[in-house]
Design a protein around this motif. Sequence first.
Motif, PDB file in Angstrom:
ATOM      1  N   ARG A 114       0.829  -1.206   0.000  1.00 41.66           N
ATOM      2  CA  ARG A 114       0.000   0.000   0.000  1.00 41.66           C
ATOM      3  C   ARG A 114       0.863   1.255   0.000  1.00 41.66           C
ATOM      4  N   PRO A 115       0.355   2.327  -0.616  1.00 43.75           N
ATOM      5  CA  PRO A 115       1.155   3.559  -0.698  1.00 43.75           C
ATOM      6  C   PRO A 115       1.594   4.089   0.660  1.00 43.75           C
ATOM      7  N   GLU A 116       0.745   3.944   1.691  1.00 46.48           N
ATOM      8  CA  GLU A 116       1.122   4.493   2.991  1.00 46.48           C
ATOM      9  C   GLU A 116       2.352   3.810   3.587  1.00 46.48           C
ATOM     10  N   THR A 117       2.609   2.568   3.177  1.00 50.93           N
ATOM     11  CA  THR A 117       3.791   1.862   3.676  1.00 50.93           C
ATOM     12  C   THR A 117       5.077   2.461   3.120  1.00 50.93           C
ATOM     13  N   GLU A 118       4.971   3.250   2.063  1.00 51.03           N
ATOM     14  CA  GLU A 118       6.147   3.931   1.538  1.00 51.03           C
ATOM     15  C   GLU A 118       6.699   4.926   2.558  1.00 51.03           C
ATOM     16  N   THR A 119       5.872   5.352   3.516  1.00 51.94           N
ATOM     17  CA  THR A 119       6.356   6.199   4.614  1.00 51.94           C
ATOM     18  C   THR A 119       7.438   5.482   5.402  1.00 51.94           C
ATOM     19  N   LEU A 120       7.242   4.188   5.635  1.00 53.38           N
ATOM     20  CA  LEU A 120       8.243   3.390   6.349  1.00 53.38           C
ATOM     21  C   LEU A 120       9.526   3.289   5.528  1.00 53.38           C
ATOM     22  N   ILE A 121       9.388   3.116   4.216  1.00 59.01           N
ATOM     23  CA  ILE A 121      10.561   3.035   3.343  1.00 59.01           C
ATOM     24  C   ILE A 121      11.378   4.325   3.438  1.00 59.01           C
ATOM     25  N   GLU A 122      10.702   5.461   3.334  1.00 66.25           N
ATOM     26  CA  GLU A 122      11.394   6.748   3.400  1.00 66.25           C
ATOM     27  C   GLU A 122      12.107   6.920   4.742  1.00 66.25           C
ATOM     28  N   ALA A 123      11.447   6.528   5.819  1.00 66.30           N
ATOM     29  CA  ALA A 123      12.071   6.642   7.134  1.00 66.30           C
ATOM     30  C   ALA A 123      13.296   5.741   7.239  1.00 66.30           C
ATOM     31  N   ALA A 124      13.203   4.537   6.690  1.00 65.96           N
ATOM     32  CA  ALA A 124      14.338   3.609   6.740  1.00 65.96           C
ATOM     33  C   ALA A 124      15.522   4.130   5.937  1.00 65.96           C
ATOM     34  N   ASN A 154       9.818   8.268  18.048  1.00 66.58           N
ATOM     35  CA  ASN A 154       9.353   9.309  17.140  1.00 66.58           C
ATOM     36  C   ASN A 154       8.202   8.770  16.303  1.00 66.58           C
ATOM     37  N   VAL A 155       7.218   9.609  16.016  1.00 66.78           N
ATOM     38  CA  VAL A 155       6.070   9.220  15.199  1.00 66.78           C
ATOM     39  C   VAL A 155       6.153   9.968  13.866  1.00 66.78           C
ATOM     40  N   VAL A 156       6.069   9.206  12.770  1.00 70.42           N
ATOM     41  CA  VAL A 156       6.189   9.778  11.426  1.00 70.42           C
ATOM     42  C   VAL A 156       4.825   9.721  10.741  1.00 70.42           C
ATOM     43  N   PRO A 157       4.307  10.850  10.260  1.00 70.72           N
ATOM     44  CA  PRO A 157       3.017  10.840   9.573  1.00 70.72           C
ATOM     45  C   PRO A 157       3.159  10.432   8.112  1.00 70.72           C
ATOM     46  N   ASP A 158       2.064   9.938   7.529  1.00 69.09           N
ATOM     47  CA  ASP A 158       2.062   9.649   6.098  1.00 69.09           C
ATOM     48  C   ASP A 158       1.688  10.912   5.327  1.00 69.09           C
TER      49      ASP A 158
END
Length: 280
Positions: A98-108, A263-267
């Motif tokens: 899902r597109p929102e999981t790309e937030t995790l990719i960017e953080a990693a 830390n909390v990262v928003p989508d």
Amino acid sequence: MTGALTAAQAMAAAAARLRAAGVDSPARDARVLLAHAARIEAARVTLIAPEELDHDVADRYEQLIALRAIRVPVSHLIGERDFYGRRFKVSGEVLDPRPETETLIEAALAEPFERLLDLGVGSGCILVTLLAERPGATGLGVDLSEAACLQASANAVLHRVTPRADIRQSDWFDAVTGTFDLIVSNPPYIAADEMAGLSEEVRRHEPHLALTDGGDGLGAYRRIAAGVAGHLRPGGRLLVEIGPTQAAAVCGIFSQAGLSDLNVVPDLDGRDRVVSARLR
């Protein structure tokens, strides 16, 4: 949709049928499925719009639209889904990327890493993407589902990261050995009492094992917190995807486990999506 319909007429009829069935984005789905039936790229559909559909194409299209009308996901019908600029093979055995999981990719990717662990590897979209983006890294992906491990392995082959990817069947950390400087996970976080509110596509066609822990939706985070200290190097990072209302609870679980720098990262929609932490 059989007979001498042009591609444009067939698409219009399919979109109307999907709309009546309550499908979101019926015109887009009608277009994508026509491209799949005609075995062309979606961008070329406009070129065949004035042409009559061959009988075989019309039959394939009818079958695809009939299945989509009963809410089988498009990704399952065409067997793939785009994620972070790459196309991944998917099936009903794994959670759709899902597109929102790309937030995790960017953080990693915001910090360097050499050794990666993906807990609940699923389709492999997270593990494979991170290895593809960091050619010097190696990674281990684990999943309780044997079918998911096979799917992740296939995607590792597809994106040519197999020599750097180890994929094993494991109940969280049970089969994990060694330490890592980055641990990531998109675990099942839907609470049991929230399952009824999911779309038909998700509730009926995606594996419940990847969606819910059968309880309050926090069980996976407790399991991760209990085992992370034995496998995360000092100063290493833990990144997990969360539901939009779970940030405080997950941060509390990780804090109690001795993790710091929470830390909390928003989508992109501004919803809480990722919790990051470090091992002291």
